[in-house]
Motif scaffolding. Sequence first.
Motif, mmCIF file in Angstrom:
data_model
loop_
_atom_site.group_PDB
_atom_site.id
_atom_site.type_symbol
_atom_site.label_atom_id
_atom_site.label_comp_id
_atom_site.label_asym_id
_atom_site.label_seq_id
_atom_site.Cartn_x
_atom_site.Cartn_y
_atom_site.Cartn_z
ATOM 1 N N CYS A 36 26.486 38.370 3.200
ATOM 2 C CA CYS A 36 27.240 37.149 3.502
ATOM 3 C C CYS A 36 28.733 37.428 3.647
ATOM 4 N N ARG A 37 29.341 36.825 4.652
ATOM 5 C CA ARG A 37 30.787 36.975 4.854
ATOM 6 C C ARG A 37 31.537 36.184 3.789
ATOM 7 N N GLN A 38 32.711 36.684 3.412
ATOM 8 C CA GLN A 38 33.486 36.075 2.324
ATOM 9 C C GLN A 38 33.874 34.630 2.654
ATOM 10 N N ASP A 39 34.332 34.382 3.908
ATOM 11 C CA ASP A 39 34.758 33.034 4.255
ATOM 12 C C ASP A 39 33.590 32.053 4.247
ATOM 13 N N GLN A 40 32.384 32.549 4.600
ATOM 14 C CA GLN A 40 31.204 31.692 4.588
ATOM 15 C C GLN A 40 30.806 31.344 3.147
ATOM 16 N N ARG A 41 30.877 32.346 2.263
ATOM 17 C CA ARG A 41 30.524 32.102 0.864
ATOM 18 C C ARG A 41 31.513 31.126 0.217
ATOM 19 N N ASP A 42 32.802 31.288 0.537
ATOM 20 C CA ASP A 42 33.812 30.388 -0.032
ATOM 21 C C ASP A 42 33.581 28.954 0.411
ATOM 22 N N ALA A 43 33.214 28.769 1.697
ATOM 23 C CA ALA A 43 32.968 27.427 2.214
ATOM 24 C C ALA A 43 31.771 26.783 1.524
ATOM 25 N N LEU A 44 30.717 27.573 1.307
ATOM 26 C CA LEU A 44 29.534 27.045 0.630
ATOM 27 C C LEU A 44 29.835 26.699 -0.827
ATOM 28 N N THR A 62 21.016 24.055 -5.176
ATOM 29 C CA THR A 62 22.320 24.660 -5.453
ATOM 30 C C THR A 62 22.467 25.110 -6.902
ATOM 31 N N GLN A 63 21.500 24.753 -7.791
ATOM 32 C CA GLN A 63 21.554 25.201 -9.189
ATOM 33 C C GLN A 63 21.417 26.713 -9.280
ATOM 34 N N THR A 64 20.793 27.318 -8.281
ATOM 35 C CA THR A 64 20.561 28.767 -8.325
ATOM 36 C C THR A 64 21.709 29.570 -7.705
ATOM 37 N N TRP A 65 22.694 28.889 -7.136
ATOM 38 C CA TRP A 65 23.783 29.596 -6.478
ATOM 39 C C TRP A 65 24.701 30.243 -7.521
ATOM 40 N N ARG A 66 25.123 31.476 -7.266
ATOM 41 C CA ARG A 66 26.050 32.188 -8.127
ATOM 42 C C ARG A 66 27.184 32.743 -7.275
ATOM 43 N N ASN A 67 28.420 32.509 -7.726
ATOM 44 C CA ASN A 67 29.581 32.842 -6.902
ATOM 45 C C ASN A 67 29.748 34.341 -6.694
ATOM 46 N N ASN A 68 29.209 35.160 -7.602
ATOM 47 C CA ASN A 68 29.383 36.602 -7.492
ATOM 48 C C ASN A 68 28.190 37.280 -6.821
ATOM 49 N N SER A 69 27.334 36.500 -6.195
ATOM 50 C CA SER A 69 26.154 37.072 -5.537
ATOM 51 C C SER A 69 26.221 36.836 -4.029
ATOM 52 N N CYS A 71 25.560 35.199 -0.781
ATOM 53 C CA CYS A 71 25.169 33.830 -0.447
ATOM 54 C C CYS A 71 23.977 33.789 0.492
ATOM 55 N N CYS A 72 23.700 34.884 1.191
ATOM 56 C CA CYS A 72 22.549 34.906 2.089
ATOM 57 C C CYS A 72 21.229 34.932 1.324
ATOM 58 N N SER A 73 21.302 35.170 -0.003
ATOM 59 C CA SER A 73 20.105 35.150 -0.839
ATOM 60 C C SER A 73 19.956 33.826 -1.580
ATOM 61 N N TRP A 74 20.893 32.903 -1.401
ATOM 62 C CA TRP A 74 20.840 31.616 -2.087
ATOM 63 C C TRP A 74 19.738 30.737 -1.492
ATOM 64 N N ASP A 75 19.195 29.860 -2.313
ATOM 65 C CA ASP A 75 18.187 28.912 -1.845
ATOM 66 C C ASP A 75 18.783 27.987 -0.782
ATOM 67 N N GLY A 76 18.023 27.798 0.285
ATOM 68 C CA GLY A 76 18.446 26.891 1.341
ATOM 69 C C GLY A 76 19.366 27.505 2.376
ATOM 70 N N ILE A 77 19.671 28.814 2.223
ATOM 71 C CA ILE A 77 20.614 29.470 3.137
ATOM 72 C C ILE A 77 19.874 30.512 3.973
ATOM 73 N N CYS A 79 20.873 33.447 6.979
ATOM 74 C CA CYS A 79 21.995 34.120 7.644
ATOM 75 C C CYS A 79 21.528 34.936 8.828
ATOM 76 N N ASP A 80 22.458 35.229 9.698
ATOM 77 C CA ASP A 80 22.218 36.179 10.782
ATOM 78 C C ASP A 80 22.213 37.577 10.176
ATOM 79 N N PRO A 81 21.126 38.348 10.298
ATOM 80 C CA PRO A 81 21.042 39.657 9.644
ATOM 81 C C PRO A 81 22.035 40.675 10.183
ATOM 82 N N LYS A 82 22.601 40.434 11.319
ATOM 83 C CA LYS A 82 23.549 41.387 11.898
ATOM 84 C C LYS A 82 24.995 41.041 11.543
ATOM 85 N N THR A 83 25.334 39.755 11.596
ATOM 86 C CA THR A 83 26.739 39.365 11.409
ATOM 87 C C THR A 83 27.030 38.788 10.034
ATOM 88 N N GLY A 84 26.010 38.325 9.312
ATOM 89 C CA GLY A 84 26.227 37.686 8.026
ATOM 90 C C GLY A 84 26.668 36.243 8.125
#
Length: 684
Positions: A36-44, A62-69, A71-77, A79-84
Amino acid sequence: MHSCGSRKIIVWILCLIFSLSHSILVWASSPPKHLCRQDQRDALWEFKSEFHLSGMAANEKTQTWRNNSDCCSWDGITCDPKTGNVLDLNLWSSSLNGPLRSSSDSIGNLKYLKDLRLSECNLFGKLPSSLGNLSDLTHLELDGNGFTGELPVSIGNLKQLTKLLIASSKLIELSSLDLSFWDTLRGDVDFSIFLHLKSLTSLDISTLNTRSIFSSTLHMVSPIGSLALASCNISEFPKFLRTQTSLFYLDISQNQIKGQVPEWLWSLPGLEYEIYLLDISSNAFKNPFPLLPKSITFLSASDNQFSGEILKTICQLDSLETLVLSNNNFSGSIPRCFEKFNTKLTVLHLQNNSLSGEFPEESVSVGLISLDVGHNQLSGEFPKSLMNCTGLEFLNVEENKFNDTFPFWLRLLPDLQFLVLRSNEFHGPIYSPEGSMSFPKLRIFDISKNLFSGALPSDYFSGWSEMSSGVYTPDNKQKRFIGIGFSNYLKSVVLANKGLEMKLLGTSFNIYKSIDVSGNRFQGEIPKSIGLLKEMIVLNMSNNAFIGSIPPSLSNLTNLQSLDLSRNRLSGKLPPELGKLTFLAWMNFSYNNLEGPIPQGTQIQSQDSSSFLHNPGLCGAPLPKTCSGGEEATINKDKEEDQVLSWIAAGIAYVPGVFCGFVIGHILTSYRHEWFKKFFHYFS
């Protein structure tokens, strides 16, 4: 010992290389730790922080989301496997509880998002305008929430959107909704949403690509004033209109509605005094023609099956500005009324009916901007009262039986842009020494297939500014002409282009600038001033009696695409300058008295031989007849010189190439021999 040690070193090096290669391959094939790209994770993460979560609900993704992980592995997300980039945010039934804040909206920063699903999340408040930043969005599901207020205008920026669900939202302040030209990929649309829009007064769902049936599923509880249902697959007149008493704008054109316009439409309380636009064109309506309210300003009933005479009750519509009845089966004469009863009429289109008799002078409103009575059976003299229409821009009377001389007074109309007199019985000269034939704004001049005669002076086209420079800027009157309802009554003329007849419609008029005087009895030389018309696209002067040579000034027409000078009495040689016209895709010089070799040029040589036939003196490709004497010798000499130059160039390139190849081959051979010698020495 030395040989054995060397072999061990080589084997060790080979093993090391293999090991490193394997490691590199494994590393390259393994995904990075954080996709996951940093700007995408920050927005989420900012989006999650906006809500008071409902506790430990099992469906709270969103209960399973962790800021240090990642974001492409978060529930409901997803991602594009090439660009993140985050492509899919699906939090359906996640009980977020709260408004979508318009000040921060973090969601608007996910600019690569294609799918956003926030259905049944207990969201409320106004929809944020930042949703309009998601230009790649194809699916937007917001139903089952409690949104209120207005639908943000920025939603119109979502050009890729194919699915929108906002049912159960209470957009009670929404007054105008435009979903026209929205492609739902032939999916179903739930029109029950409109039952909640109690403040809605304007609705446009024209050309909405859906398989839903509007007439049976669309219901409105709000007092609609403006309703556009054009091209919506409607097969019957919408019955829900029975409850609408405030309607002033109704467009149900381009559907499949059969039968009659219902009488109850005009018996609705208050409607008779309010409606000003009615477009029922491109359906299958039949007689009787509807009795119209006096308040109507714009009426288009073209492309239907109305027949009989045009009712004189139309004369009583003293507010009428646009009347379009083209492509029906109307017969009889044109009502003698518009000048006397209506001075506001600006557009009168009666094309392609069976109207007959003379064009009455009384039917010419002084305010006319566009007049089209083409493809009828009108006869007699051309109405001279048109000279009072100083704002006239479009005039088309093609395919009738008008029998008159050329209307020289047309030069008094300063805004005339399109003049089509094609296929009538006009006769006599089109030049008068008493006054200049200047048409400064003319874009299309078609007087073909008449009986015009005489010669044209050399400077005939010197005052045609629009075709010369193309610097004309439309004024306010033209903007009015192409404004309200313009797309519903498209202008049309038949244009001869590249040997074929094509129908010119609507916006195509902004492109073409053409002159067609073919099929008449003109004599004398082609005016040299024709070379001034640098913006011209099509020129057709065929089937006349023009004499003399083809003016070399034609080479100035750098935008010319189609040129037809066939079936005249032209003589002399073809100007070699014509080879410079790179846009000239089609030309015809057949049936003349031209002579000499056909100029060499890509555009000319690409023509079929039929473009040059029946000119006894013409020779050279693409004709089978070769040129004789000096002409043929000159052509052959040029070809031979070109071949010699080609061989010299090839020879110059060949010698260094062979030499370089020999040197490189020798070096490689020597190097390879030495390398193999050392390799076998080590392993021996």
